[in-house]
Design an enzyme around this catalytic site. Structure first.
Site, PDB file in Angstrom:
ATOM      1  N   GLU A  22       0.853  -1.187   0.000  1.00  0.00           N
ATOM      2  CA  GLU A  22       0.000   0.000   0.000  1.00  0.00           C
ATOM      3  C   GLU A  22       0.888   1.236   0.000  1.00  0.00           C
ATOM      4  O   GLU A  22       1.891   1.284   0.706  1.00  0.00           O
ATOM      5  CB  GLU A  22      -0.901  -0.015   1.242  1.00  0.00           C
ATOM      6  CG  GLU A  22      -1.768   1.216   1.431  1.00  0.00           C
ATOM      7  CD  GLU A  22      -2.727   1.425   0.279  1.00  0.00           C
ATOM      8  OE1 GLU A  22      -2.605   2.471  -0.373  1.00  0.00           O
ATOM      9  OE2 GLU A  22      -3.580   0.546   0.029  1.00  0.00           O
ATOM     10  N   ASP A  38     -16.685  -3.235  -7.500  1.00  0.00           N
ATOM     11  CA  ASP A  38     -18.102  -2.873  -7.466  1.00  0.00           C
ATOM     12  C   ASP A  38     -18.484  -2.047  -8.693  1.00  0.00           C
ATOM     13  O   ASP A  38     -19.525  -1.384  -8.694  1.00  0.00           O
ATOM     14  CB  ASP A  38     -18.449  -2.135  -6.173  1.00  0.00           C
ATOM     15  CG  ASP A  38     -17.581  -0.901  -5.942  1.00  0.00           C
ATOM     16  OD1 ASP A  38     -16.631  -0.689  -6.723  1.00  0.00           O
ATOM     17  OD2 ASP A  38     -17.846  -0.151  -4.987  1.00  0.00           O
ATOM     18  N   ASP A  55      -8.985   1.088  -7.827  1.00  0.00           N
ATOM     19  CA  ASP A  55      -9.591   2.285  -8.423  1.00  0.00           C
ATOM     20  C   ASP A  55     -10.173   1.935  -9.788  1.00  0.00           C
ATOM     21  O   ASP A  55      -9.466   1.428 -10.657  1.00  0.00           O
ATOM     22  CB  ASP A  55      -8.527   3.373  -8.564  1.00  0.00           C
ATOM     23  CG  ASP A  55      -9.129   4.749  -8.816  1.00  0.00           C
ATOM     24  OD1 ASP A  55     -10.088   4.832  -9.612  1.00  0.00           O
ATOM     25  OD2 ASP A  55      -8.641   5.726  -8.231  1.00  0.00           O
ATOM     26  N   ASP A  89       5.296   1.157  -4.405  1.00  0.00           N
ATOM     27  CA  ASP A  89       4.564   0.809  -5.616  1.00  0.00           C
ATOM     28  C   ASP A  89       4.555  -0.705  -5.827  1.00  0.00           C
ATOM     29  O   ASP A  89       5.602  -1.360  -5.785  1.00  0.00           O
ATOM     30  CB  ASP A  89       5.204   1.500  -6.815  1.00  0.00           C
ATOM     31  CG  ASP A  89       4.577   1.079  -8.121  1.00  0.00           C
ATOM     32  OD1 ASP A  89       3.381   1.313  -8.304  1.00  0.00           O
ATOM     33  OD2 ASP A  89       5.287   0.480  -8.965  1.00  0.00           O
ATOM     34  N   LYS A 127     -14.024   6.787 -16.062  1.00  0.00           N
ATOM     35  CA  LYS A 127     -14.103   7.457 -17.359  1.00  0.00           C
ATOM     36  C   LYS A 127     -13.358   6.642 -18.412  1.00  0.00           C
ATOM     37  O   LYS A 127     -12.256   6.162 -18.169  1.00  0.00           O
ATOM     38  CB  LYS A 127     -13.518   8.860 -17.267  1.00  0.00           C
ATOM     39  CG  LYS A 127     -14.324   9.808 -16.383  1.00  0.00           C
ATOM     40  CD  LYS A 127     -13.715  11.196 -16.365  1.00  0.00           C
ATOM     41  CE  LYS A 127     -14.541  12.135 -15.477  1.00  0.00           C
ATOM     42  NZ  LYS A 127     -13.946  13.499 -15.413  1.00  0.00           N
ATOM     43  N   THR A 152     -17.468  -5.380   3.817  1.00  0.00           N
ATOM     44  CA  THR A 152     -17.236  -4.184   4.624  1.00  0.00           C
ATOM     45  C   THR A 152     -18.532  -3.387   4.779  1.00  0.00           C
ATOM     46  O   THR A 152     -19.502  -3.584   4.042  1.00  0.00           O
ATOM     47  CB  THR A 152     -16.177  -3.284   3.974  1.00  0.00           C
ATOM     48  OG1 THR A 152     -16.710  -2.741   2.752  1.00  0.00           O
ATOM     49  CG2 THR A 152     -14.904  -4.059   3.666  1.00  0.00           C
ATOM     50  N   LYS A 153     -18.532  -2.462   5.721  1.00  0.00           N
ATOM     51  CA  LYS A 153     -19.694  -1.592   5.913  1.00  0.00           C
ATOM     52  C   LYS A 153     -19.970  -0.775   4.659  1.00  0.00           C
ATOM     53  O   LYS A 153     -21.122  -0.580   4.260  1.00  0.00           O
ATOM     54  CB  LYS A 153     -19.461  -0.663   7.104  1.00  0.00           C
ATOM     55  CG  LYS A 153     -19.446  -1.356   8.453  1.00  0.00           C
ATOM     56  CD  LYS A 153     -19.194  -0.359   9.574  1.00  0.00           C
ATOM     57  CE  LYS A 153     -19.118  -1.065  10.919  1.00  0.00           C
ATOM     58  NZ  LYS A 153     -18.808  -0.119  12.015  1.00  0.00           N
ATOM     59  N   PHE A 154     -18.915  -0.296   4.018  1.00  0.00           N
ATOM     60  CA  PHE A 154     -19.080   0.496   2.803  1.00  0.00           C
ATOM     61  C   PHE A 154     -19.721  -0.347   1.700  1.00  0.00           C
ATOM     62  O   PHE A 154     -20.643   0.091   1.012  1.00  0.00           O
ATOM     63  CB  PHE A 154     -17.721   1.026   2.347  1.00  0.00           C
ATOM     64  CG  PHE A 154     -17.799   1.974   1.182  1.00  0.00           C
ATOM     65  CD1 PHE A 154     -17.950   3.340   1.390  1.00  0.00           C
ATOM     66  CD2 PHE A 154     -17.725   1.517  -0.124  1.00  0.00           C
ATOM     67  CE1 PHE A 154     -18.030   4.217   0.323  1.00  0.00           C
ATOM     68  CE2 PHE A 154     -17.810   2.381  -1.197  1.00  0.00           C
ATOM     69  CZ  PHE A 154     -17.958   3.736  -0.967  1.00  0.00           C
ATOM     70  N   GLU A 155     -19.237  -1.587   1.557  1.00  0.00           N
ATOM     71  CA  GLU A 155     -19.790  -2.490   0.551  1.00  0.00           C
ATOM     72  C   GLU A 155     -21.240  -2.829   0.869  1.00  0.00           C
ATOM     73  O   GLU A 155     -22.094  -2.867  -0.027  1.00  0.00           O
ATOM     74  CB  GLU A 155     -18.942  -3.763   0.503  1.00  0.00           C
ATOM     75  CG  GLU A 155     -19.398  -4.785  -0.521  1.00  0.00           C
ATOM     76  CD  GLU A 155     -18.552  -6.039  -0.492  1.00  0.00           C
ATOM     77  OE1 GLU A 155     -18.918  -6.998  -1.187  1.00  0.00           O
ATOM     78  OE2 GLU A 155     -17.533  -6.065   0.224  1.00  0.00           O
TER      79      GLU A 155
END
EC number: 2.1.1.33
Length: 255
Positions: free
Chosen positions: A111, A197, A161, A138, A165, A232-235
């Site tokens: 990371e 996602d 990520d 990296d 676009k 996860t909570k976000f998912e």
């Protein structure tokens, strides 16, 4: 990797580095280097007091300095065990949960963002985990210089990520050169697990992974979420809103 509350950390949900527009020309030299560290600027994220304390207290033991040479991973982990590479672990909540539920496996997380490194170190300290090591660098250079061929038992790439676009799709992590390089680092029978996602990215992942001749899909197309990957909570929020999540699990061919 997606984390529970990206806004709290000052980071967006998809926690990759952002390519520097002025450095795009560097990508043409070697397609594998589309994520080279000199082509990236890191997103500004505030390191909390707790994360800074964890960096100071646990960093010396659990953070492995980047070096362009093959380390002795058995010595670094203090044992010989199945080894899983995770690229982009975000704030590390899922990484810690997986490691806690798979104590017989070792996990190497890569990371670039310091808040995420600090957050995972904090979890390591709180949970007393010993089977995680971190490289803050990296991932492409780590893969090239610090991971030996046919040495990994698995690779996790969760919620990279999406670069949604169309003109930015070339910046996506999952591209043929990187997948080929990842496959070369997998042992026969080892797995590569990706999750996203974004449906368009899932379709690209399926195409790219399916085109790598040394890998085979474990499913007809997308795989059920393996039990080891936590939601996860976000998912979970996204799923409640009707957003999809796609898992892809490929294995290195034995032949």
């Amino acid at each position: 990797m997606m984390h529970d509350d990206p806004n709290e950390a000052g980071l967006p949900p998809h926690n990759d580095a952002i390519p520097d527009e002025t450095a795009e020309g560097a990508d043409e030299v070697n397609p594998l280097h589309h994520r080279r560290i000199r082509s990236f600027v890191t997103r500004a994220g505030r390191v909390s007091t707790g994360q800074r304390r964890a960096l100071d207290e646990f960093g010396p033991r659990f953070v492995v300095p980047y070096a362009p040479e093959m380390p002795d991973w058995d010595a670094i982990f203090g044992r010989s065990a199945p080894r899983i590479l995770e690229i982009g672990f975000g704030m590390g909540a899922s990484t810690a949960e997986i490691a806690a539920h798979r104590p017989s496996d070792d996990f190497l997380g890569v990371e670039v963002h310091e808040p995420g490194v600090g957050a995972l170190l904090k979890l390591i300290g709180e949970q007393g985990l010993s089977n995680i090591r971190i490289i803050q660098h990296d991932a492409v250079e780590v893969l090239e210089h610090m991971i030996a061929p046919a040495s990994l038992d698995g690779v996790h790439i969760f919620f990279p990520d999406p670069w949604h676009k169309a003109r930015h799709h070339k910046r996506r992590l999952i591209q043929p050169p990187l997948v080929a390089h990842l496959a070369s680092r997998l042992k026969p029978g080892a797995y590569l697990h990706c999750a996203t996602d974004w449906q368009n990215y899932a379709e690209q992942m399926l195409e790219v992974l399916g085109a790598e001749p040394t890998l085979e899909n474990t499913a007809a197309d997308y795989a059920p979420r393996p039990d080891y990957r936590p939601v996860t909570k976000f998912e979970r929020r996204g799923l409640r809103l009707g957003h999809g999540v796609w898992d892809l699990v490929f294995r290195k061919r034995a032949d």
